[in-house]
Design a protein around this motif. Structure first.
Motif, short mmCIF file in Angstrom:
data_model
loop_
_atom_site.label_atom_id
_atom_site.label_comp_id
_atom_site.label_asym_id
_atom_site.label_seq_id
_atom_site.Cartn_x
_atom_site.Cartn_y
_atom_site.Cartn_z
N LEU A 100 11.30 -0.75 -3.39
CA LEU A 100 11.03 -1.43 -2.13
C LEU A 100 9.56 -1.82 -2.05
CD1 LEU A 100 12.82 0.25 0.89
CD2 LEU A 100 13.33 -1.90 -0.25
N HIS A 101 9.32 -3.03 -1.62
CA HIS A 101 7.96 -3.51 -1.40
C HIS A 101 7.28 -2.63 -0.35
CE1 HIS A 101 4.77 -6.26 -0.08
NE2 HIS A 101 4.90 -6.83 -1.27
N PRO A 102 5.98 -2.37 -0.51
CA PRO A 102 5.31 -1.48 0.46
C PRO A 102 5.48 -1.91 1.92
CG PRO A 102 3.73 -2.51 -1.08
CD PRO A 102 5.09 -2.72 -1.63
N ILE A 103 5.52 -3.23 2.15
CA ILE A 103 5.71 -3.68 3.54
C ILE A 103 7.10 -3.28 4.02
CG2 ILE A 103 5.90 -5.73 5.04
CD1 ILE A 103 3.05 -5.13 4.13
N ASN A 104 8.09 -3.41 3.16
CA ASN A 104 9.44 -3.05 3.57
C ASN A 104 9.59 -1.54 3.75
OD1 ASN A 104 10.56 -5.57 3.86
ND2 ASN A 104 10.97 -5.77 1.68
N ARG A 105 8.79 -0.77 2.99
CA ARG A 105 8.85 0.68 3.22
C ARG A 105 8.33 1.03 4.60
NH1 ARG A 105 7.23 3.80 -2.07
NH2 ARG A 105 8.19 2.41 -3.56
N VAL A 106 7.24 0.36 4.99
CA VAL A 106 6.70 0.63 6.32
C VAL A 106 7.70 0.17 7.38
CG1 VAL A 106 4.87 0.02 7.94
CG2 VAL A 106 4.29 0.63 5.58
N ALA A 330 0.50 -0.22 6.08
CA ALA A 330 0.73 -0.10 4.63
C ALA A 330 -0.59 -0.04 3.87
CB ALA A 330 1.56 -1.28 4.14
N MET A 331 -1.61 -0.80 4.31
CA MET A 331 -2.89 -0.79 3.61
C MET A 331 -3.51 0.60 3.63
SD MET A 331 -4.46 -4.50 4.71
CE MET A 331 -5.95 -4.50 3.69
N LEU A 332 -3.40 1.26 4.79
CA LEU A 332 -3.95 2.61 4.89
C LEU A 332 -3.09 3.62 4.15
CD1 LEU A 332 -5.17 2.79 8.54
CD2 LEU A 332 -6.51 3.31 6.50
N LYS A 333 -1.78 3.51 4.33
CA LYS A 333 -0.88 4.51 3.75
C LYS A 333 -0.96 4.48 2.23
CE LYS A 333 3.87 6.13 3.84
NZ LYS A 333 5.22 5.97 4.41
N TYR A 334 -1.00 3.29 1.66
CA TYR A 334 -0.96 3.18 0.19
C TYR A 334 -2.32 2.83 -0.40
CZ TYR A 334 4.00 3.19 1.20
OH TYR A 334 5.25 3.53 1.66
N LYS A 335 -3.36 2.88 0.44
CA LYS A 335 -4.74 2.61 -0.01
C LYS A 335 -4.84 1.27 -0.73
CE LYS A 335 -5.66 7.52 -0.70
NZ LYS A 335 -4.48 8.04 -1.40
N ILE A 336 -4.32 0.24 -0.11
CA ILE A 336 -4.39 -1.11 -0.67
C ILE A 336 -5.54 -1.82 0.02
CG2 ILE A 336 -3.17 -3.31 -0.86
CD1 ILE A 336 -0.61 -1.67 -1.21
N PRO A 337 -6.59 -2.18 -0.72
CA PRO A 337 -7.83 -2.64 -0.07
C PRO A 337 -7.79 -4.11 0.37
CG PRO A 337 -8.13 -2.57 -2.44
CD PRO A 337 -6.75 -2.05 -2.18
N ASP A 338 -6.83 -4.88 -0.11
CA ASP A 338 -6.85 -6.31 0.18
C ASP A 338 -5.43 -6.77 0.52
OD1 ASP A 338 -6.82 -9.19 -0.14
OD2 ASP A 338 -8.72 -9.00 -1.23
N ILE A 339 -5.27 -7.39 1.67
CA ILE A 339 -3.92 -7.78 2.15
C ILE A 339 -3.25 -8.74 1.17
CG2 ILE A 339 -4.71 -9.75 3.55
CD1 ILE A 339 -2.67 -8.93 5.67
N ARG A 340 -4.07 -9.52 0.44
CA ARG A 340 -3.50 -10.52 -0.47
C ARG A 340 -2.77 -9.87 -1.64
NH1 ARG A 340 -9.15 -13.69 -0.22
NH2 ARG A 340 -9.75 -11.50 -0.48
N TYR A 341 -3.10 -8.59 -1.93
CA TYR A 341 -2.39 -7.90 -3.02
C TYR A 341 -0.90 -7.78 -2.73
CZ TYR A 341 -6.87 -6.33 -4.99
OH TYR A 341 -8.10 -6.26 -5.55
N ASN A 345 2.19 -10.77 -6.20
CA ASN A 345 3.16 -10.45 -7.26
C ASN A 345 2.48 -9.97 -8.53
OD1 ASN A 345 5.47 -10.78 -5.89
ND2 ASN A 345 5.85 -12.89 -6.56
N ASP A 346 1.37 -9.29 -8.39
CA ASP A 346 0.68 -8.75 -9.55
C ASP A 346 1.33 -7.42 -9.91
OD1 ASP A 346 -1.04 -7.48 -11.32
OD2 ASP A 346 -2.83 -8.36 -10.40
N GLN A 352 3.39 -0.26 -9.07
CA GLN A 352 3.20 1.13 -8.67
C GLN A 352 4.28 1.59 -7.71
OE1 GLN A 352 -0.86 2.13 -7.49
NE2 GLN A 352 -1.52 0.16 -8.33
N PHE A 353 5.09 0.65 -7.22
CA PHE A 353 6.12 1.01 -6.25
C PHE A 353 7.50 0.96 -6.86
CE2 PHE A 353 2.42 -0.37 -4.01
CZ PHE A 353 2.29 0.61 -3.04
N ARG A 354 7.54 0.92 -8.20
CA ARG A 354 8.81 0.86 -8.91
C ARG A 354 9.62 2.13 -8.75
NH1 ARG A 354 7.35 -1.10 -14.44
NH2 ARG A 354 7.43 -3.33 -14.11
N GLY A 355 10.93 1.93 -8.70
CA GLY A 355 11.83 3.06 -8.88
C GLY A 355 11.90 4.01 -7.70
#
Ligand code: DAH
Length: 358
Positions: A100-106, A330-341, A345-346, A352-355
């Protein structure tokens, strides 16, 4: 000759070698074939006996050839099968699993909280009309949010936008369309289609025509809430936001409300959540806006309902609404520093959210 031939046949270890023996004896110009050809030169009284003799030899050789060929073929097949044998007890090759994409997890976290509180979950159209996105939400034409800079207007909307046309029907009148700038227009749509009491959350994408940087993107997500009934108060709103904060960050989470202005609520507020993160830091996280549904919104909804021949049922009701962005959580929960990430689709990021499905 028969004896030699049979020895050679038995000695042939491959189908190719056997073929060579076959050619040597019974091929077109093989030894046996030539003997048969030579029969004509014999005196007639010898021909019959000699012919029978050679034929017997030929048949014996042919039978030996067939038998050997069958054996060699079976051996070749056995060898091939042995080479291809599959050990079904070996562990399988891992397939790259999605997640699940981090946004969908949130979203899952948020939606679970609201479903537990009895809310209905809806989505709504991303292509909106001006009336639902702005006017019905008490956002007048001169409000800065309607600035062209903030909105993706659609110049051409296919005739099918309003649904398939009946043969011969006139296309629906064209109205200015845009990509919704927030999920709030779904408040209006939901109220037009449903009567109070209601509790609903809207999840989905929203769009703004603005420059992107580490914390802004022209497409992002929102979760919108709407509760309407009799005697709904600001206390219900605060209790609901506090319940959401506890659901997200545990029993110790606190919420803060600060007065703010949104045209579709009165009074309006911004809310923040104070939480202890695993590193022991605590901070206020500004999450979104909220407030008590403005009477003008209820009036606009009743006007739309009346135009559809439905009873006016919202004037005199009370309700609250809120809207927030899962990206911030999601940025805080998963420590993602830039919303564009989230949207690049990098594989180094989303890999890192596989499986993990939650
Ligand atoms: N629609 C607002 C925005 O996009 C967020 C919002 C604020 C939604 C207050 C609400 C509300 O429902 O009551 O910025």
């Amino acid at each position: 000759m028969q004896h030699e031939a049979i020895q050679e046949i038995t000695a042939a270890g491959t189908l190719e070698a056997l073929q060579a023996v076959k050619t040597k004896y019974v091929g077109k110009s093989g030894l046996v074939t030539r003997e048969l050809g030579a029969l004509g030169k014999l005196p007639p009284e010898e021909r019959k006996a000699r012919g029978a003799e050679i034929n017997a030899v030929r048949q014996a050789i042919q039978a030996a050839l067939d038998e050997r060929e069958a054996v060699l073929k079976r051996e070749a097949l056995d060898a091939k099968l042995a080479g291809e044998a599959i050990d079904v007890t070996l562990p399988g090759l891992p397939l790259p699993a999605g997640g699940l994409h981090p946004i969908n997890r949130v979203y899952e976290d948020l939606v679970n909280i609201y479903e537990r509180l009895g809310y209905t979950v809806v989505e709504g159209p991303e292509v909106e009309d001006e009336h639902h996105n702005f006017e019905a939400l008490n956002v007048p034409w001169y409000h800065p949010a309607r600035d062209l800079q903030d909105t993706f207007w659609l110049e051409e909307v296919p005739a099918s936008f309003n649904g398939p046309l009946e043969p011969g029907a006139a296309p629906a009148p064209s109205v200015p369309r845009l990509l919704r700038t927030h999920t709030s227009p779904m408040q209006v749509r939901y109220m037009v289609d449903h009567e109070p009491d209601l509790k609903v959350v809207v999840r989905g994408k929203v769009y703004r025509y603005e420059a992107t940087d580490a914390t802004h993107e022209s497409m992002f997500h929102q979760l919108e809430g709407l509760v309407v009934g009799d005697g709904i108060s600001m206390a219900d709103l605060k209790g609901t936001i506090a319940e959401m904060a506890r659901g997200l960050y545990g029993a110790g989470a606190k919420v803060r409300f600060q007065p703010s202005y949104y045209p579709f609520v009165e009074p309006g507020a911004d809310f923040a959540v104070y939480w202890d993160n695993p590193r022991g830091e605590s901070k206020w996280l500004e999450l979104g806006g909220c407030g008590m549904v403005h009477p003008n919104v209820f009036k606009a909804v009743d006007d739309l309902r009346e135009a559809q021949g439905k009873p006016r049922v919202y004037e005199g009701k009370t309700g609250f609404a809120f809207g927030l962005g899962p990206e911030r959580i999601a940025m805080l929960k998963y420590k993602i520093p830039d919303i564009r990430y989230f949207y690049a689709n990098d594989p180094r990021v989303i890999g890192q959210f596989r499986g993990e499905l939650g």
